[in-house]
Design a protein around this motif. Structure first.
Motif, PDB file in Angstrom:
ATOM      1  N   LEU B  22       0.834  -1.257  -0.198  1.00 21.37           N
ATOM      2  CA  LEU B  22      -0.111   0.032  -0.022  1.00 21.37           C
ATOM      3  C   LEU B  22       0.712   1.350  -0.215  1.00 21.37           C
ATOM      4  O   LEU B  22       0.458   2.187  -0.915  1.00 21.37           O
ATOM      5  CB  LEU B  22      -1.066   0.011   1.348  1.00 21.37           C
ATOM      6  CG  LEU B  22      -1.878   1.307   1.437  1.00 21.37           C
ATOM      7  CD1 LEU B  22      -2.657   1.546   0.102  1.00 21.37           C
ATOM      8  CD2 LEU B  22      -2.627   0.742   2.602  1.00 21.37           C
ATOM      9  N   GLU B  26       0.880   3.964  -3.058  1.00 24.82           N
ATOM     10  CA  GLU B  26       0.526   5.302  -2.562  1.00 24.82           C
ATOM     11  C   GLU B  26       1.585   6.483  -3.310  1.00 24.82           C
ATOM     12  O   GLU B  26       1.403   7.642  -3.560  1.00 24.82           O
ATOM     13  CB  GLU B  26       0.359   5.452  -0.904  1.00 24.82           C
ATOM     14  CG  GLU B  26      -0.766   5.105  -0.549  1.00 24.82           C
ATOM     15  CD  GLU B  26      -2.196   6.177  -0.728  1.00 24.82           C
ATOM     16  OE1 GLU B  26      -1.950   7.536  -0.614  1.00 24.82           O
ATOM     17  OE2 GLU B  26      -3.063   5.697  -1.202  1.00 24.82           O
ATOM     18  N   TYR B 145     -10.243   9.687   7.026  1.00 19.45           N
ATOM     19  CA  TYR B 145      -8.893   8.741   7.379  1.00 19.45           C
ATOM     20  C   TYR B 145      -8.274   9.045   8.643  1.00 19.45           C
ATOM     21  O   TYR B 145      -8.543  10.485   8.951  1.00 19.45           O
ATOM     22  CB  TYR B 145      -8.300   8.770   6.215  1.00 19.45           C
ATOM     23  CG  TYR B 145      -8.824   8.516   4.788  1.00 19.45           C
ATOM     24  CD1 TYR B 145      -8.968   9.627   4.048  1.00 19.45           C
ATOM     25  CD2 TYR B 145      -9.029   7.332   4.481  1.00 19.45           C
ATOM     26  CE1 TYR B 145      -9.389   9.390   2.904  1.00 19.45           C
ATOM     27  CE2 TYR B 145      -9.623   7.028   3.250  1.00 19.45           C
ATOM     28  CZ  TYR B 145      -9.917   8.193   2.425  1.00 19.45           C
ATOM     29  OH  TYR B 145     -10.410   7.952   1.260  1.00 19.45           O
ATOM     30  N   ILE B 151      -5.075   9.479   3.051  1.00 21.59           N
ATOM     31  CA  ILE B 151      -4.644   8.398   3.802  1.00 21.59           C
ATOM     32  C   ILE B 151      -2.996   8.465   4.317  1.00 21.59           C
ATOM     33  O   ILE B 151      -2.178   9.237   3.564  1.00 21.59           O
ATOM     34  CB  ILE B 151      -4.451   6.926   2.876  1.00 21.59           C
ATOM     35  CG1 ILE B 151      -5.832   6.497   2.774  1.00 21.59           C
ATOM     36  CG2 ILE B 151      -3.255   6.110   3.289  1.00 21.59           C
ATOM     37  CD1 ILE B 151      -6.087   5.090   1.793  1.00 21.59           C
ATOM     38  N   ASP B 155      -3.360   4.598   8.955  1.00 24.56           N
ATOM     39  CA  ASP B 155      -4.407   4.036   7.824  1.00 24.56           C
ATOM     40  C   ASP B 155      -3.576   2.867   7.157  1.00 24.56           C
ATOM     41  O   ASP B 155      -4.006   1.695   7.223  1.00 24.56           O
ATOM     42  CB  ASP B 155      -4.647   4.946   6.694  1.00 24.56           C
ATOM     43  CG  ASP B 155      -5.549   6.237   7.204  1.00 24.56           C
ATOM     44  OD1 ASP B 155      -4.945   7.380   7.261  1.00 24.56           O
ATOM     45  OD2 ASP B 155      -6.893   5.946   7.593  1.00 24.56           O
ATOM     46  N   ILE B 156      -2.177   3.217   6.860  1.00 22.24           N
ATOM     47  CA  ILE B 156      -1.496   2.027   6.318  1.00 22.24           C
ATOM     48  C   ILE B 156      -1.103   0.896   7.227  1.00 22.24           C
ATOM     49  O   ILE B 156      -1.163  -0.188   6.948  1.00 22.24           O
ATOM     50  CB  ILE B 156       0.098   2.864   5.468  1.00 22.24           C
ATOM     51  CG1 ILE B 156      -0.326   3.586   4.408  1.00 22.24           C
ATOM     52  CG2 ILE B 156       0.548   1.759   5.202  1.00 22.24           C
ATOM     53  CD1 ILE B 156       0.689   4.693   4.029  1.00 22.24           C
ATOM     54  N   CYS B 187     -13.187   1.207   6.808  1.00 23.72           N
ATOM     55  CA  CYS B 187     -12.490   0.294   6.070  1.00 23.72           C
ATOM     56  C   CYS B 187     -13.074   0.164   4.653  1.00 23.72           C
ATOM     57  O   CYS B 187     -12.067   0.158   3.683  1.00 23.72           O
ATOM     58  CB  CYS B 187     -12.413  -1.123   6.603  1.00 23.72           C
ATOM     59  SG  CYS B 187     -11.351  -1.192   8.144  1.00 23.72           S
ATOM     60  N   CYS B 190     -11.976   3.096   2.525  1.00 23.96           N
ATOM     61  CA  CYS B 190     -10.616   3.037   2.197  1.00 23.96           C
ATOM     62  C   CYS B 190     -10.257   2.210   0.801  1.00 23.96           C
ATOM     63  O   CYS B 190      -9.645   2.433  -0.198  1.00 23.96           O
ATOM     64  CB  CYS B 190      -9.643   2.390   3.283  1.00 23.96           C
ATOM     65  SG  CYS B 190      -9.358   3.443   4.643  1.00 23.96           S
ATOM     66  N   VAL B 196      -5.468   1.242  -2.223  1.00 25.68           N
ATOM     67  CA  VAL B 196      -5.948   0.163  -1.264  1.00 25.68           C
ATOM     68  C   VAL B 196      -6.273  -1.105  -1.903  1.00 25.68           C
ATOM     69  O   VAL B 196      -5.988  -2.161  -1.589  1.00 25.68           O
ATOM     70  CB  VAL B 196      -6.963   1.004  -0.305  1.00 25.68           C
ATOM     71  CG1 VAL B 196      -7.268  -0.121   0.757  1.00 25.68           C
ATOM     72  CG2 VAL B 196      -6.267   2.041   0.334  1.00 25.68           C
TER      73      VAL B 196
END
Lengths: 232, 220
Positions: B22, B26, B145, B151, B155-156, B187, B190, B196
């Motif tokens: 992820l 990103e 988030y 994000i 979050d990650i 979730c 996301c 994601v």
């Protein structure tokens, strides 16, 4: 100083206990950077309402309060300190070296402390033998990492030294109690040399908790743990 | 940066590996994904992570970085011109680090006990798990988030564990959504993001994987 200067002065407080190696990290870091602070001494049997308010999730020391901002978890606090007061940096600039320092700090907490504290100090017999073997394996990795360096941080004390620093004092007490040598000069010459260097470094050497008090505390912890489950 | 060599040593079902996938997504970093066989560890894994012999390991221009959150921070620092994971203010950064550490200490450990334990131990793990998710809901508040509008680090750290929720629920015989609807809503929000959805695995496949693990460990 005049009233304006006084109000602009930073307020830094550390919630700690006399014995906590985690709180000691924060005290070392602040002193190494020449930051003035007050210590709030906690009794973990009788936690102050303020501690519980500041650290409701873990209810532990250390807690750093900087101008009303609350930070918990010693390694998180160390990074905050390093980013806020930039003199005498604890972490290098290079991302890979930074990652390396964080790796060894985490290794210390996740593996070394577990094997020595949980596996050796609090155990006996076969379980202690296993804990001892695991500890030796973990110390070997530290030996390989420190070889050729004065500190884990290189020429100066860094994040990993501060995180692993408990080995330079608390470990002696554990070794005496259990009658086992862990950082053996012959097996781990580089780590033994680091231990000496770190234990006697300025600031570090002035802040160790009392050996006898620690010994009493650790003997009690060991006996309490071994006493569990055995018929009286 | 054009000549960067980035390889990720990983296991498809690992939530820790998904964190790194992820993070790389990103930042738009191209990398080689190398699936590892943890029953038969390869020479490269043992060479790159001799201490833990675990995944994920990021190998960047021949140099390894180990431990998922350490890797995520490394990625944030190296590819710093896009999608920052951590805020710039030291206090906000400390809060993000605290909560990511909380995910590591609570979500993984309780989750693991849910699928590995039975009886009272499993019940205690379910309670601990839900209590921890509720604390995370409190921290999320009204933000879309944990990172705010975009994000971020927390979050990650957290959202890959969503792929294991179906396994926890089925094995633990409980509904996470019933207890923590806000977190499940988060979730799902996301997952609407392409970075994601392409980094996370199918929860049903993860469940099959966990069933296989339980058989292997003799848990029934």
């Amino acid at each position: 100083m005049d009233e304006r200067e006084y109000n602009m002065a930073e307020e830094v407080k550390v919630f700690s206990t006399w014995a906590s190696p985690f709180a000691l990290r924060v005290i070392w870091a602040l002193k190494l950077k020449g930051v003035e602070f007050d210590t709030v001494h906690e009794d973990l049997i009788n936690k102050s309402p303020l501690l519980l308010q500041y650290n409701p999730i873990h209810k532990k020391v250390p807690v750093l309060v900087h101008d009303g901002k609350v930070i918990c978890e010693s390694l998180v606090i160390l990074e905050y300190i390093d980013e806020t007061w930039k003199q005498n940096p604890l972490l290098p600039e290079d991302p890979h070296q930074k990652a390396n320092a964080r790796f060894w700090a985490k290794f210390g907490d996740d593996k070394v402390m577990q094997s020595i504290g949980g596996g050796v100090l609090l155990k006996e017999g076969k379980e202690q033998e296993e804990g001892f073997a695991a500890s030796m394996e973990n110390l070997k990795y530290l030996e390989d990492e420190i070889r050729g360096k004065k500190f884990f941080g290189g020429e100066t004390i860094g994040l990993a030294d501060i995180a692993l620093g408990w080995l330079a004092h608390y470990l002696d007490i554990v070794e005496e109690i259990v009658g086992l040598k862990l950082i053996d000069q012959e097996k781990f010459p580089s780590l033994a040399a680091w231990k000496q260097e770190f234990a006697n470094a300025p600031i570090i050497r002035e802040n160790w908790p009392d050996r006898d008090k620690l010994a009493t505390k650790y003997v009690a912890m060991r006996e309490a743990n071994l006493g569990k489950g055995t018929p009286k | 940066m054009a000549s960067d060599q980035v390889t990720l040593l990983d296991l498809w079902a690992s939530p820790f590996g998904m964190r790194v996938r992820l993070a790389l997504a990103e930042k738009g970093v191209k990398y080689e994904y190398s699936e590892q066989d943890l029953m038969n560890k390869g020479a490269l894994l043992l060479q790159m992570n001799p201490v833990h012999k675990k995944i994920p390991v990021l190998v960047h221009n021949g140099k390894p970085v180990c431990e998922s959150l350490i890797i995520v921070q490394y990625i944030d620092e190296v590819w710093k011109d896009k999608a920052p994971f951590l805020p710039s203010d030291p206090y906000q950064r400390a809060q993000s680090r605290f909560w990511a550490d909380f995910v590591d200490k609570k979500i993984y450990d309780f989750g693991r006990k849910i699928w590995m334990e039975k009886g009272e131990d499993q019940e205690a793990a379910k309670k601990g798990f839900i209590d921890s998710l509720k604390l995370l809901e409190g921290e999320l508040g009204d933000k879309p988030y944990f990172g705010g509008e975009t994000i971020g680090y927390v979050d990650i750290a957290l959202v890959p564990f969503y792929t294991w929720f179906y396994a926890y629920e089925t094995i633990g015989n409980f509904s996470i959504e019933a207890e923590c609807p806000k977190l499940i809503g988060y979730c799902k929000r996301c997952l609407k993001k392409e970075t994601v959805s392409k980094s996370l695995e199918d929860p049903k496949k993860v469940y099959d994987f966990v069933v296989m693990l339980r058989k292997k460990y003799g848990i029934e």
